[in-house]
Motif scaffolding. Sequence first.
Motif, PDB file in Angstrom:
ATOM      1  N   ALA A 106       0.824  -1.210   0.000  1.00  0.00           N
ATOM      2  CA  ALA A 106       0.000   0.000   0.000  1.00  0.00           C
ATOM      3  C   ALA A 106       0.854   1.255   0.000  1.00  0.00           C
ATOM      4  O   ALA A 106       0.512   2.252  -0.636  1.00  0.00           O
ATOM      5  CB  ALA A 106      -0.926  -0.009   1.218  1.00  0.00           C
ATOM      6  N   ILE A 107       1.978   1.214   0.717  1.00  0.00           N
ATOM      7  CA  ILE A 107       2.874   2.369   0.766  1.00  0.00           C
ATOM      8  C   ILE A 107       3.457   2.660  -0.613  1.00  0.00           C
ATOM      9  O   ILE A 107       3.491   3.803  -1.067  1.00  0.00           O
ATOM     10  CB  ILE A 107       4.004   2.139   1.796  1.00  0.00           C
ATOM     11  CG1 ILE A 107       3.428   2.166   3.216  1.00  0.00           C
ATOM     12  CG2 ILE A 107       5.094   3.197   1.648  1.00  0.00           C
ATOM     13  CD1 ILE A 107       4.429   1.787   4.289  1.00  0.00           C
ATOM     14  N   ALA A 119      -2.194   4.254   2.863  1.00  0.00           N
ATOM     15  CA  ALA A 119      -0.900   3.719   3.278  1.00  0.00           C
ATOM     16  C   ALA A 119      -0.833   3.486   4.781  1.00  0.00           C
ATOM     17  O   ALA A 119      -0.009   2.709   5.247  1.00  0.00           O
ATOM     18  CB  ALA A 119       0.221   4.658   2.838  1.00  0.00           C
ATOM     19  N   SER A 120      -1.658   4.144   5.541  1.00  0.00           N
ATOM     20  CA  SER A 120      -1.634   4.027   7.001  1.00  0.00           C
ATOM     21  C   SER A 120      -2.461   2.825   7.443  1.00  0.00           C
ATOM     22  O   SER A 120      -3.656   2.738   7.138  1.00  0.00           O
ATOM     23  CB  SER A 120      -2.178   5.305   7.633  1.00  0.00           C
ATOM     24  OG  SER A 120      -2.108   5.232   9.041  1.00  0.00           O
ATOM     25  N   THR A 121      -1.839   1.905   8.154  1.00  0.00           N
ATOM     26  CA  THR A 121      -2.532   0.695   8.590  1.00  0.00           C
ATOM     27  C   THR A 121      -3.336   0.948   9.864  1.00  0.00           C
ATOM     28  O   THR A 121      -3.184   1.970  10.526  1.00  0.00           O
ATOM     29  CB  THR A 121      -1.524  -0.427   8.867  1.00  0.00           C
ATOM     30  OG1 THR A 121      -0.682  -0.027   9.968  1.00  0.00           O
ATOM     31  CG2 THR A 121      -0.666  -0.702   7.650  1.00  0.00           C
ATOM     32  N   ILE A 122      -4.165  -0.018  10.212  1.00  0.00           N
ATOM     33  CA  ILE A 122      -4.917   0.065  11.461  1.00  0.00           C
ATOM     34  C   ILE A 122      -3.966   0.104  12.646  1.00  0.00           C
ATOM     35  O   ILE A 122      -4.202   0.816  13.625  1.00  0.00           O
ATOM     36  CB  ILE A 122      -5.904  -1.124  11.565  1.00  0.00           C
ATOM     37  CG1 ILE A 122      -7.110  -0.866  10.653  1.00  0.00           C
ATOM     38  CG2 ILE A 122      -6.355  -1.352  13.012  1.00  0.00           C
ATOM     39  CD1 ILE A 122      -8.109  -1.997  10.591  1.00  0.00           C
ATOM     40  N   SER A 123      -2.872  -0.627  12.563  1.00  0.00           N
ATOM     41  CA  SER A 123      -1.876  -0.616  13.638  1.00  0.00           C
ATOM     42  C   SER A 123      -1.287   0.779  13.819  1.00  0.00           C
ATOM     43  O   SER A 123      -1.156   1.271  14.948  1.00  0.00           O
ATOM     44  CB  SER A 123      -0.756  -1.614  13.331  1.00  0.00           C
ATOM     45  OG  SER A 123      -1.273  -2.905  13.104  1.00  0.00           O
ATOM     46  N   GLN A 124      -0.929   1.433  12.724  1.00  0.00           N
ATOM     47  CA  GLN A 124      -0.388   2.787  12.790  1.00  0.00           C
ATOM     48  C   GLN A 124      -1.417   3.761  13.342  1.00  0.00           C
ATOM     49  O   GLN A 124      -1.084   4.628  14.164  1.00  0.00           O
ATOM     50  CB  GLN A 124       0.063   3.245  11.402  1.00  0.00           C
ATOM     51  CG  GLN A 124       1.295   2.547  10.870  1.00  0.00           C
ATOM     52  CD  GLN A 124       1.604   2.955   9.448  1.00  0.00           C
ATOM     53  OE1 GLN A 124       1.141   2.321   8.504  1.00  0.00           O
ATOM     54  NE2 GLN A 124       2.368   4.017   9.293  1.00  0.00           N
ATOM     55  N   GLN A 125      -2.651   3.646  12.896  1.00  0.00           N
ATOM     56  CA  GLN A 125      -3.699   4.550  13.369  1.00  0.00           C
ATOM     57  C   GLN A 125      -3.956   4.356  14.860  1.00  0.00           C
ATOM     58  O   GLN A 125      -4.222   5.312  15.588  1.00  0.00           O
ATOM     59  CB  GLN A 125      -4.976   4.313  12.573  1.00  0.00           C
ATOM     60  CG  GLN A 125      -4.872   4.730  11.111  1.00  0.00           C
ATOM     61  CD  GLN A 125      -6.142   4.443  10.345  1.00  0.00           C
ATOM     62  OE1 GLN A 125      -7.232   4.880  10.716  1.00  0.00           O
ATOM     63  NE2 GLN A 125      -6.034   3.690   9.258  1.00  0.00           N
ATOM     64  N   THR A 126      -3.870   3.114  15.312  1.00  0.00           N
ATOM     65  CA  THR A 126      -4.061   2.834  16.736  1.00  0.00           C
ATOM     66  C   THR A 126      -2.950   3.478  17.568  1.00  0.00           C
ATOM     67  O   THR A 126      -3.221   4.097  18.609  1.00  0.00           O
ATOM     68  CB  THR A 126      -4.099   1.316  16.991  1.00  0.00           C
ATOM     69  OG1 THR A 126      -5.145   0.741  16.214  1.00  0.00           O
ATOM     70  CG2 THR A 126      -4.345   1.009  18.466  1.00  0.00           C
ATOM     71  N   ILE A 139       8.124  14.553  13.347  1.00  0.00           N
ATOM     72  CA  ILE A 139       8.413  13.984  14.671  1.00  0.00           C
ATOM     73  C   ILE A 139       7.371  12.931  15.017  1.00  0.00           C
ATOM     74  O   ILE A 139       7.701  11.825  15.468  1.00  0.00           O
ATOM     75  CB  ILE A 139       8.442  15.083  15.751  1.00  0.00           C
ATOM     76  CG1 ILE A 139       9.623  16.035  15.503  1.00  0.00           C
ATOM     77  CG2 ILE A 139       8.534  14.472  17.148  1.00  0.00           C
ATOM     78  CD1 ILE A 139       9.685  17.196  16.458  1.00  0.00           C
ATOM     79  N   ARG A 140       6.088  13.265  14.790  1.00  0.00           N
ATOM     80  CA  ARG A 140       5.029  12.296  15.091  1.00  0.00           C
ATOM     81  C   ARG A 140       5.149  11.065  14.207  1.00  0.00           C
ATOM     82  O   ARG A 140       5.001   9.935  14.665  1.00  0.00           O
ATOM     83  CB  ARG A 140       3.646  12.923  14.919  1.00  0.00           C
ATOM     84  CG  ARG A 140       2.532  11.967  15.378  1.00  0.00           C
ATOM     85  CD  ARG A 140       1.168  12.431  14.956  1.00  0.00           C
ATOM     86  NE  ARG A 140       0.972  12.386  13.535  1.00  0.00           N
ATOM     87  CZ  ARG A 140       0.796  11.257  12.827  1.00  0.00           C
ATOM     88  NH1 ARG A 140       0.844  10.082  13.425  1.00  0.00           N
ATOM     89  NH2 ARG A 140       0.605  11.300  11.536  1.00  0.00           N
ATOM     90  N   LYS A 141       5.433  11.292  12.924  1.00  0.00           N
ATOM     91  CA  LYS A 141       5.576  10.171  11.998  1.00  0.00           C
ATOM     92  C   LYS A 141       6.728   9.252  12.414  1.00  0.00           C
ATOM     93  O   LYS A 141       6.625   8.027  12.335  1.00  0.00           O
ATOM     94  CB  LYS A 141       5.791  10.694  10.574  1.00  0.00           C
ATOM     95  CG  LYS A 141       4.532  11.138   9.868  1.00  0.00           C
ATOM     96  CD  LYS A 141       3.647   9.939   9.541  1.00  0.00           C
ATOM     97  CE  LYS A 141       2.427  10.334   8.752  1.00  0.00           C
ATOM     98  NZ  LYS A 141       1.542   9.152   8.506  1.00  0.00           N
ATOM     99  N   ALA A 142       7.828   9.862  12.847  1.00  0.00           N
ATOM    100  CA  ALA A 142       8.988   9.067  13.263  1.00  0.00           C
ATOM    101  C   ALA A 142       8.657   8.244  14.505  1.00  0.00           C
ATOM    102  O   ALA A 142       9.002   7.057  14.596  1.00  0.00           O
ATOM    103  CB  ALA A 142      10.176   9.979  13.538  1.00  0.00           C
ATOM    104  N   MET A 143       7.974   8.873  15.472  1.00  0.00           N
ATOM    105  CA  MET A 143       7.596   8.157  16.692  1.00  0.00           C
ATOM    106  C   MET A 143       6.611   7.038  16.375  1.00  0.00           C
ATOM    107  O   MET A 143       6.685   5.946  16.931  1.00  0.00           O
ATOM    108  CB  MET A 143       7.007   9.137  17.710  1.00  0.00           C
ATOM    109  CG  MET A 143       8.010  10.131  18.249  1.00  0.00           C
ATOM    110  SD  MET A 143       7.296  11.288  19.441  1.00  0.00           S
ATOM    111  CE  MET A 143       6.938  10.173  20.814  1.00  0.00           C
ATOM    112  N   GLU A 144       5.696   7.309  15.464  1.00  0.00           N
ATOM    113  CA  GLU A 144       4.722   6.288  15.038  1.00  0.00           C
ATOM    114  C   GLU A 144       5.434   5.096  14.412  1.00  0.00           C
ATOM    115  O   GLU A 144       5.101   3.935  14.680  1.00  0.00           O
ATOM    116  CB  GLU A 144       3.750   6.911  14.040  1.00  0.00           C
ATOM    117  CG  GLU A 144       2.693   5.975  13.501  1.00  0.00           C
ATOM    118  CD  GLU A 144       1.838   6.633  12.446  1.00  0.00           C
ATOM    119  OE1 GLU A 144       1.869   6.182  11.281  1.00  0.00           O
ATOM    120  OE2 GLU A 144       1.144   7.629  12.772  1.00  0.00           O
TER     121      GLU A 144
END
Length: 244
Positions: A106-107, A119-126, A139-144
């Motif tokens: 997807a990415i 591209a964002s999975t359910i795991s990432q959204q959680t 910064i948020r993307k890196a931490m995610e």
Amino acid sequence: MARTRSTSKSTKTSKKKTAAVPLGKRLRRFVLRGIAVVFLVVVGLVVLGTFVNPPTNAYMYAEGTRLGPVKQTWVPMERIAPVMARSAVAAEDANYCAHWGFDMVAIRKAIEDGSSRGASTISQQTVKNVYLWHGRSWIRKAMEALITPLVEAVWTKRRILEVYLNVAEFDEGVFGVEAAARHYFGVSAADLNPTQAARLAAILPSPKKRSAAQPSTFVRKRARQVRDGAATIGRDGRADCFES
């Protein structure tokens, strides 16, 4: 007297050694220790999340401050209609059971299309909803990206989906599938039928712009696709990781 002089010399030597450590090296040690502490805290929170339901999150708190009390009632997966879980996966992350937190197919497709949608999975959204904040900062993307594999390693797929369905926003001030089912249809999450579940899943990307109770032509079309997708992943085994 000899002992006193010896102790005094030892103290002076220790101070000299401390002073001799370059400032850059001391700062590096401080930063590394800070990173280690943050990492241990994150690991602790993730482990805690395997059996403790998150009481709120940054976005929910902000919405509660802006709107007043938000609607949310936590329900375990056993009290969520299976078709709702399948519908959410069909709508948001069809390969949910096959990936480790990131759907590389997807990415790559999103990059080719020049879009981040899908591209964002359910795991990432959680991870974003529970541990971080909304926004597009690096910064948020890196931490995610760092926390998502940890959650995948510690939580079960069933637990991730359970948390996701309980914290996802379905309308302004309405969080979680139980509150959403009652808000839109006047039923519990356990009693959602395939059409209702598909409509709830269809509004997930833009819950403030779409309605499950008064669906637009687009939402109706999308809901039909989600309903078909939910039935498909139920048949072909792509729901096994959260239904078993």
